[in-house]
Design a protein around this motif. Structure first.
Motif: not given
Length: 387
Positions: A116-121, A125-129, A152-164
C-alpha cells in the motif's frame, strides 16, 4: 561489497557526472533552463541511488524513494517543457504528485502494509512520467525526438509494470525486505538504470542541438524584427545562380515618428513593416534603422515591382496601435535586377539608386532602376538616410 551495491554505485556515479556536466553547460550558456532542470533531475537520481546503496535505516531509504523519485521525473518533465510548446495543467500535476508522495510517507509512518505504501509513491512516479511523456508527444518530430520518445515510453512501461507487480506478484502483505531483494525488483532497477542514462544522453543531445540552432538564429537575425540582419543579407547576396531582383525600402519620415511619439512607437512601426516584408515569403532583412532589403531569386523587375507595390499599399493603409487612428505612414521602394551567374550584391547599388529616386520624387512610391536613376553619391545617400 555485494554486486547490487556495486551496481548502485556505478549508476550513482554515471548520474552524478551527467548532472555536473549539465550544470556546467547551463552556466556556460548563461543559465539554460532545460539543462538546469536536467541537472536537478539527475542530482535527485544520484542522491536516491546512493541512499538505496548505503542507507541502513529503512525509513530513510523509503523516504528517499517516495520523495526523490517523483521529483526526478517532474524535473525531467520541466526540462522537456522548456524545449517544447507551452502546455497547461502543470500546477495540478505538481500538486497531485506531491500529495501522493506525502501520502506514501504518511502510510509508512502509520505502518500500513508495504504494498500500500509503495503503491502511493509508485503512482506519484507514474503520474510524473505520464506528464513527461505527454510533453514529449507535443514536440516536433525528429530522429532524436523519436528515440527519446521510445525511451520515455519504455520508462513509463517499467514504472507501470512495477506498480502492478506489487500486489499481483508479492501479495498484499509482502515485506519491504522481500520486495527489495527479489529478482523482479532487481530486473526493474536494472532496466531503469540502463534507460535513464540513455534518456539523459538523448535529452542532452536534443538540448545541445536546439541551443546551437538558437545561437545560430540569434547571430543571423535582427533582434527587433526577426528578419535577417545586415551581415546575413550580405552573405546571402553573394550567392550566384539564376539571377533575380532586389528591393531596397525605407520608411518615409521615420525620424518624425520617433520625435513625436517616442522610440517605442517607432519600434512598433518597424516591426509592423517587417511583418509585411516577411509575409512576402522572400528573403527579407533589416539593413539599417528603418531600411530594409528583399532578395527575390528568379524574379523579373516587373514581378519585384508588383511585390513592392503590394507592400507599399498595405503599409500605407495600416493602422498602427501606437499612433493616432488617422495617422498614415508610407514607405519608398527601389527595385533593381541582377543577371544569371551574377551575385545579388551587384544589384544593391542600383536598388539604392532607385530608392533614392523614389525618395527624391515625392516618396511613397516604387521606382525600378533604369537609365534615369543615377547611382547615388555618398552625400545623396546620407541625405536620404537623414530623411
Amino acid at each position: 561489497m555485494t554486486a547490487l551495491v556495486e551496481l548502485h554505485i556505478v549508476v550513482a556515479a554515471v548520474l552524478g557526472v551527467l548532472s555536473m556536466l549539465c550544470l556546467v553547460a547551463s552556466l556556460s550558456l548563461g543559465r539554460n533552463d532545460a539543462l538546469t532542470w536536467t541537472a536537478a533531475a539527475l542530482a535527485n537520481g544520484t542522491l536516491q541511488t546512493l541512499v538505496i546503496a548505503f542507507a541502513s535505516d529503512r525509513l530513510v531509504e523509503f523516504l528517499s524513494a517516495a520523495v526523490l523519485a517523483p521529483l526526478s521525473f517532474l524535473a525531467a518533465s520541466q526540462a522537456m517543457a522548456c524545449l517544447g510548446p507551452a502546455l497547461g495543467h502543470r500546477l495540478r500535476t505538481i500538486i497531485a504528485v506531491g500529495a501522493l508522495s506525502m501520502a506514501a510517507v504518511g502510510l509508512h509512518l502509520i505502518n500500513a502494509p508495504f504494498p500500500v505504501q509503495a503503491a502511493a509513491f509508485e503512482l506519484a512516479c507514474l503520474l510524473a512520467m505520464i506528464d513527461l511523456v505527454w510533453r514529449v508527444r507535443h514536440h516536433p518530430a525528429s530522429g532524436l525526438q523519436t528515440a527519446f520518445k521510445f525511451v520515455a515510453y519504455a520508462l513509463l512501461a517499467t514504472t507501470a509494470m512495477r506498480l502492478l507487480m506489487l500486489p499481483l506478484h508479492f501479495g498484499p502483505n509482502a515485506s519491504f525486505e522481500l520486495f527489495k531483494t527479489s529478482l523482479a525488483e532487481n530486473l526493474f532497477f536494472g532496466a531503469a538504470s540502463v534507460l535513464t542514462p540513455f534518456a539523459t544522453i538523448l535529452l542532452l543531445a536534443r538540448i545541445i542541438l536546439e541551443t546551437t540552432q538558437t545561437l545560430r538564429h540569434r547571430s543571423e537575425r535582427d533582434g527587433l524584427t526577426g528578419l535577417f540582419n545586415r551581415r546575413s543579407m550580405d552573405a546571402k547576396a553573394e550567392t550566384t545562380g539564376q539571377g533575380g531582383a532586389v528591393i531596397f525600402c525605407d520608411i518615409d519620415h521615420f525620424k518624425g515618428v520617433n520625435d513625436r511619439y517616442g522610440h517605442g512607437a517607432g519600434d512598433a512601426v518597424i516591426c509592423s513593416f517587417a511583418h509585411l516584408l516577411d509575409a512576402t515569403g522572400q528573403t527579407a532583412g533589416r539593413i539599417g534603422g528603418e531600411e530594409f532589403a528583399i532578395i527575390l531569386p528568379g524574379r523579373e523587375a516587373d514581378e519585384a515591382a508588383a511585390v513592392a507595390e503590394e507592400v507599399r499599399l498595405q503599409f500605407h493603409h495600416s493602422i498602427h496601435d501606437a499612433l493616432p487612428l488617422d495617422e498614415r505612414l508610407s514607405a519608398s521602394f527601389g527595385v533593381a535586377t541582377y543577371g544569371v551567374h551574377e551575385a545579388a550584391r551587384h544589384a544593391f547599388e542600383r536598388a539604392d539608386a532607385a530608392l533614392y529616386a523614389a525618395k527624391s520624387g515625392g516618396r511613397n512610391r516604387v521606382v525600378v532602376h533604369g537609365p534615369s536613376a543615377p547611382l547615388p553619391t555618398q552625400r545623396s545617400t546620407d541625405k536620404r538616410r537623414a530623411a
